[in-house]
Design a protein around this motif. Structure first.
Motif, PDB file in Angstrom:
ATOM      1  N   SER A 148     -66.208 -76.719 -12.286  1.00  0.00           N
ATOM      2  CA  SER A 148     -66.685 -76.093 -11.051  1.00  0.00           C
ATOM      3  C   SER A 148     -66.750 -74.575 -11.250  1.00  0.00           C
ATOM      4  O   SER A 148     -66.370 -74.062 -12.298  1.00  0.00           O
ATOM      5  CB  SER A 148     -65.757 -76.445  -9.883  1.00  0.00           C
ATOM      6  N   ASP A 151     -71.638 -74.774 -21.119  1.00  0.00           N
ATOM      7  CA  ASP A 151     -71.778 -75.473 -19.839  1.00  0.00           C
ATOM      8  C   ASP A 151     -72.562 -74.596 -18.866  1.00  0.00           C
ATOM      9  O   ASP A 151     -71.997 -73.748 -18.184  1.00  0.00           O
ATOM     10  CB  ASP A 151     -70.405 -75.798 -19.260  1.00  0.00           C
ATOM     11  N   ARG A 195     -73.734 -75.168 -16.065  1.00  0.00           N
ATOM     12  CA  ARG A 195     -73.434 -75.383 -14.647  1.00  0.00           C
ATOM     13  C   ARG A 195     -72.341 -74.457 -14.145  1.00  0.00           C
ATOM     14  O   ARG A 195     -72.238 -74.198 -12.956  1.00  0.00           O
ATOM     15  CB  ARG A 195     -72.973 -76.822 -14.401  1.00  0.00           C
ATOM     16  N   THR A 196     -71.507 -73.979 -15.047  1.00  0.00           N
ATOM     17  CA  THR A 196     -70.349 -73.196 -14.646  1.00  0.00           C
ATOM     18  C   THR A 196     -70.751 -71.775 -14.273  1.00  0.00           C
ATOM     19  O   THR A 196     -71.418 -71.083 -15.029  1.00  0.00           O
ATOM     20  CB  THR A 196     -69.300 -73.154 -15.776  1.00  0.00           C
TER      21      THR A 196
END
Length: 160
Positions: A23, A78, A80-81
């Motif tokens: 997240s 990553d 998305r982070t």
């Protein structure tokens, strides 16, 4: 200015983390060495249900700059982070220099009582203590202070 060189600050873990992996992540680089009991300060724990908080305790991590590089590089693969960095006072300039090498990974650097003028598009001051006779806590304000958490959350909401 507070004395951040107390020997007790160097005990305990160098890094503590809480919150869901993968997240949005806030990397707190703490020159004062709070979070000495294997968990992040209580004022930050409510945030860990929706973001990951990684707290790097500079007095307990003598090689903190390489630790920051390692933590930031871990997130390189990553996409998305979302990474934001929080720090204060005497190490603000060093943290900004480190982040320059990872600008593609870090969305913002949020500063508390920096000892330098901030002139980077990715950096902003979120809390500044005013030296006044009625100040109970000298600068830099501890990163676990509720005013710091409020300033960080406000800045993060504005960035989203």
């Amino acid at each position: 200015m507070r004395d951040l060189n107390q020997p007790a600050r160097a005990t305990g873990p160098g890094v503590v983390a809480d919150g869901p992996a993968g997240s949005a992540t806030v990397l707190v680089i703490d020159p004062a060495g709070e979070a000495s009991h294997d968990e992040i300060p209580a004022t930050w724990r409510e945030l860990t249900d929706r973001m990951r908080v990684v707290w790097l305790r500079v007095p307990a991590a003598p090689e903190w700059k390489s630790t920051v590089d390692r933590v930031l590089s871990m997130h390189r693969d990553d996409p998305r982070t979302v990474l934001d960095v929080v720090t204060s006072g005497p190490i603000a300039a060093e943290v900004i220099d480190l982040v320059r090498h990872h600008e593609d990974l870090v969305r913002s650097v949020l500063l508390v009582d920096p000892e330098v003028e901030v002139d980077e598009p990715f950096a902003q001051v979120v809390v500044r203590t005013h030296d006044a006779p009625d100040d109970r806590i000298p600068a830099p304000l501890p990163l676990g202070h509720p005013d710091v958490v409020f300033g960080v959350v406000k800045a993060l909401n504005e960035l989203s």
